[in-house]
Design an enzyme around this catalytic site. Structure first.
Site, PDB file in Angstrom:
ATOM      1  N   GLU A  49       2.176   3.355  -9.285  1.00  0.00           N
ATOM      2  CA  GLU A  49       2.515   4.757  -9.490  1.00  0.00           C
ATOM      3  C   GLU A  49       3.208   4.933 -10.836  1.00  0.00           C
ATOM      4  O   GLU A  49       3.853   4.007 -11.356  1.00  0.00           O
ATOM      5  CB  GLU A  49       3.442   5.236  -8.365  1.00  0.00           C
ATOM      6  CG  GLU A  49       3.782   6.709  -8.429  1.00  0.00           C
ATOM      7  CD  GLU A  49       4.481   7.218  -7.170  1.00  0.00           C
ATOM      8  OE1 GLU A  49       4.705   8.436  -7.074  1.00  0.00           O
ATOM      9  OE2 GLU A  49       4.793   6.392  -6.281  1.00  0.00           O
ATOM     10  N   ASN A 196      -1.640  13.130  -0.942  1.00  0.00           N
ATOM     11  CA  ASN A 196      -0.712  12.059  -0.583  1.00  0.00           C
ATOM     12  C   ASN A 196       0.527  12.662   0.070  1.00  0.00           C
ATOM     13  O   ASN A 196       1.083  13.643  -0.439  1.00  0.00           O
ATOM     14  CB  ASN A 196      -0.281  11.279  -1.829  1.00  0.00           C
ATOM     15  CG  ASN A 196       0.929  10.388  -1.541  1.00  0.00           C
ATOM     16  OD1 ASN A 196       0.797   9.335  -0.924  1.00  0.00           O
ATOM     17  ND2 ASN A 196       2.116  10.815  -1.976  1.00  0.00           N
ATOM     18  N   GLU A 197       0.940  12.107   1.177  1.00  0.00           N
ATOM     19  CA  GLU A 197       2.152  12.554   1.874  1.00  0.00           C
ATOM     20  C   GLU A 197       2.224  14.083   1.909  1.00  0.00           C
ATOM     21  O   GLU A 197       3.230  14.695   1.535  1.00  0.00           O
ATOM     22  CB  GLU A 197       3.403  11.946   1.238  1.00  0.00           C
ATOM     23  CG  GLU A 197       3.466  10.443   1.428  1.00  0.00           C
ATOM     24  CD  GLU A 197       4.808   9.807   1.076  1.00  0.00           C
ATOM     25  OE1 GLU A 197       5.707  10.522   0.581  1.00  0.00           O
ATOM     26  OE2 GLU A 197       4.952   8.591   1.282  1.00  0.00           O
ATOM     27  N   TYR A 264       8.018   2.096   5.531  1.00  0.00           N
ATOM     28  CA  TYR A 264       8.836   1.180   4.744  1.00  0.00           C
ATOM     29  C   TYR A 264       9.882   0.520   5.640  1.00  0.00           C
ATOM     30  O   TYR A 264      10.380   1.126   6.590  1.00  0.00           O
ATOM     31  CB  TYR A 264       9.530   1.918   3.598  1.00  0.00           C
ATOM     32  CG  TYR A 264       8.597   2.339   2.490  1.00  0.00           C
ATOM     33  CD1 TYR A 264       8.255   1.453   1.475  1.00  0.00           C
ATOM     34  CD2 TYR A 264       8.060   3.615   2.458  1.00  0.00           C
ATOM     35  CE1 TYR A 264       7.397   1.831   0.451  1.00  0.00           C
ATOM     36  CE2 TYR A 264       7.196   4.007   1.436  1.00  0.00           C
ATOM     37  CZ  TYR A 264       6.871   3.107   0.433  1.00  0.00           C
ATOM     38  OH  TYR A 264       6.024   3.476  -0.574  1.00  0.00           O
ATOM     39  N   GLU A 320       0.919   2.623   1.846  1.00  0.00           N
ATOM     40  CA  GLU A 320       2.279   2.401   1.334  1.00  0.00           C
ATOM     41  C   GLU A 320       3.057   1.645   2.396  1.00  0.00           C
ATOM     42  O   GLU A 320       3.242   2.133   3.514  1.00  0.00           O
ATOM     43  CB  GLU A 320       2.992   3.715   0.989  1.00  0.00           C
ATOM     44  CG  GLU A 320       2.443   4.409  -0.243  1.00  0.00           C
ATOM     45  CD  GLU A 320       3.305   5.574  -0.721  1.00  0.00           C
ATOM     46  OE1 GLU A 320       4.546   5.522  -0.520  1.00  0.00           O
ATOM     47  OE2 GLU A 320       2.743   6.528  -1.284  1.00  0.00           O
ATOM     48  N   GLN A 369       5.556  -1.683  -4.722  1.00  0.00           N
ATOM     49  CA  GLN A 369       4.506  -1.426  -5.708  1.00  0.00           C
ATOM     50  C   GLN A 369       4.314  -2.654  -6.572  1.00  0.00           C
ATOM     51  O   GLN A 369       5.136  -3.566  -6.519  1.00  0.00           O
ATOM     52  CB  GLN A 369       4.846  -0.215  -6.551  1.00  0.00           C
ATOM     53  CG  GLN A 369       4.881   1.086  -5.769  1.00  0.00           C
ATOM     54  CD  GLN A 369       5.034   2.299  -6.694  1.00  0.00           C
ATOM     55  OE1 GLN A 369       4.933   2.229  -7.904  1.00  0.00           O
ATOM     56  NE2 GLN A 369       5.326   3.423  -6.083  1.00  0.00           N
TER      57      GLN A 369
END
Length: 516
Positions: A49, A196-197, A264, A320, A369
């Site tokens: 990103e 995204n999201e 996460y 992610e 990432q």
């Protein structure tokens, strides 16, 4: 007489539930019968990103930096990613994707407009790294590009035009503009994220509203001759099962190749996550427990998907995932730079085992990432570069890519901290095109080794070798003073006898066995 006594001792260790010291032996069945599916190599994907030093001062460096380069792409990083056979790379975000307008990043760099990266520190992005640079990077790595399109602040026409610019062979204004910008052939980008999201930074939408938006946008993400697209919907935030239900009910198979899941693993809370390197056993356990939650998430989301798609045509794309701690002291907190310890490697091994064991539904994933951000596999400091413990996990596990999935069955011992427990051991297995079997084993217990007997059912075995990743402390990490503190080493704790493999799995370790 000595040889008979030795045989009896070996037999005793292999078939009894306890070893000579009274420790329980974990019996594991590895089923080598008729495999049902492959473990997609795309499970081992990565994410880049426009955030902190991932792109700028990561992949893309100043002309003056004294490192091998292609244009401004760092080739030492490219070589490291080629070694682990990175299958796909996601770009330009993340939250950044929904404020990114692709036309700002094409054409002569001197004339490209500058933008404010409002999500990640309000820094100025000069758009010197744009579409052509990203696709050149993917070509150098030898991986598939995965582009996240802008639904949050973009238009249907903008996304449709981007697809045409990249994938149409020629003759239209946009495809001819691509040729003018130096790429005569179409790029044929296969993987496209439609937002995204969208439940958060990508628009704060409801599930039903996004389902309608997905259908609208994806209609104009066109297939062109020789360029068939896999459209990926913006899926659930962690345990938002209603989101998955709405997408599957209102969109369903046939209109999307996959739907995403983001999760996460934090040692603490979102407001106070905790240190990447300075932590006690409580935070060690907390991160591992949060990582293990991935198994429950995939199981429950998959159950919902099965209601509408029993044939499993729609992929679950975990694009992610990883460990998220506080930024390192003295660095810009908006840049999300964190160190990478043995704990992170154990999370990576565990998560990849979970993906492998759900690979009938999980067919793509992206660690967050790649460089200098969150659970990075590469860290840089000027012209220096190091490989993190997580990088070495991907190096070990690349043996599973596109191999036939082999089920494993066992009752895992538990690792207990205070009044909480998690499985101490996780395992996945596969058989490659040369009939070589690979078994990856992770022991999360920070103190206790594990004695394991692997029964190889319908597997012909003549030899076993292995590699291991571990370190004396779970807080250990590689830094620029000691880049090789944690590296892959030969593993000698496995023995083959009568189509069974006995393994002594050290505490806090990841082992990959190769059986021929």
């Amino acid at each position: 007489m000595k040889s008979i006594f030795k045989l009896v001792c070996v037999y005793f260790v292999l078939v009894t539930p306890f070893n000579l010291y009274g420790q329980a032996v974990i019996k594991v069945a590895v089923d080598g019968g008729l495999p049902t599916h492959q473990i997609s190599r795309h499970i081992y994907g990565h994410f880049s990103e426009h955030l902190g030093r991932c792109i700028y001062d990561g992949f893309w460096v100043a002309d003056s930096m004294n490192v091998p380069k292609k244009d401004r792409i760092r080739l030492d990083i490219v070589e490291a990613l080629k070694k682990i056979k990175v299958p796909n790379l996601r770009w330009p975000g993340g939250c950044f994707a929904d404020e990114y307008h692709w036309r700002d990043g094409i054409g002569p760099r001197a004339s490209r407009g500058k933008m404010i990266n409002t999500h990640w520190g309000n820094v100025i992005d000069d758009n010197s790294f744009g579409t052509h640079e990203f696709l050149q990077l993917c070509e150098l790595i030898g991986c598939e590009p995965y582009i996240a399109g802008n639904v949050g602040s973009g238009t249907v026409q903008e996304m449709s035009n981007w697809v045409e610019y990249l994938n149409h062979a020629g003759g239209s204004t946009l495809s001819d503009l691509r040729k003018l910008n130096g790429h005569p052939a179409s790029f044929n980008v296969k993987y496209w994220g439609v937002g995204n999201e969208t439940w958060g930074c990508g628009g704060n939408m409801t599930a039903d509203y996004y389902a309608d938006q997905y259908k609208r946008y994806s209609t104009y993400v066109r297939d062109y001759p020789g360029a068939r697209i896999n459209r990926i919907a913006s899926g659930s935030n962690v345990a938002d099962y209603n989101w998955t239900e709405s997408l599957m009910k209102n969109v369903g198979p046939g209109k999307m190749w996959g739907t995403t899941l983001h999760h996460y693993s934090l040692p603490g809370t979102w407001s106070k996550k905790g240190s990447a390197t300075k932590f006690m056993e409580g935070e060690y356990f907390s991160v591992l427990k949060n990582a293990w939650f991935m198994d429950e998430l995939i199981t429950k989301h998959s159950t919902i998907m099965d209601k509408y798609d029993l044939a499993k045509k729609v992929a679950l794309v975990v694009d992610e995932w990883g460990v998220w701690t506080d930024a390192e002291p003295g660095t810009n907190p908006a840049f999300l730079f964190q160190q990478n310890s043995l704990r992170d490697a154990l999370v990576a091994g565990t998560t990849l085992n979970i993906f492998n064991n759900h690979s009938d539904r999980v067919r793509m994933a992206n660690l967050a990432q790649t460089i200098n951000v969150l659970q990075a596999i590469v860290l840089t400091k000027g012209s220096q570069m190091l490989l993190t413990p997580t990088y070495h996990i991907f190096d070990m596990y690349k043996a599973h890519m596109d191999a036939q999935y082999l089920p494993v069955r066992f009752n895992a011992p538990v690792y207990t901290f205070e009044d909480k427990t998690i499985p101490a051991v996780n395992i996945s297995a596969s058989k490659d095109s040369s009939s070589v079997v690979h078994i990856s084993l992770v022991n999360l217990d920070p103190v206790q080794s594990q004695n394991i007997i692997l029964s190889l059912n319908e597997i012909t075995a003549a030899s076993v070798t292995g590699t291991i990743l571990t370190s004396p402390n779970y807080t250990d990490y590689n830094d620029f003073d000691n880049k090789t503190k944690i590296i892959i080493k030969p593993f000698t704790g496995a023995a083959l006898q009568m189509n069974k493999v006995s393994v002594t799995l050290p505490a806090k370790s990841v082992v990959m066995l190769e059986i021929k």
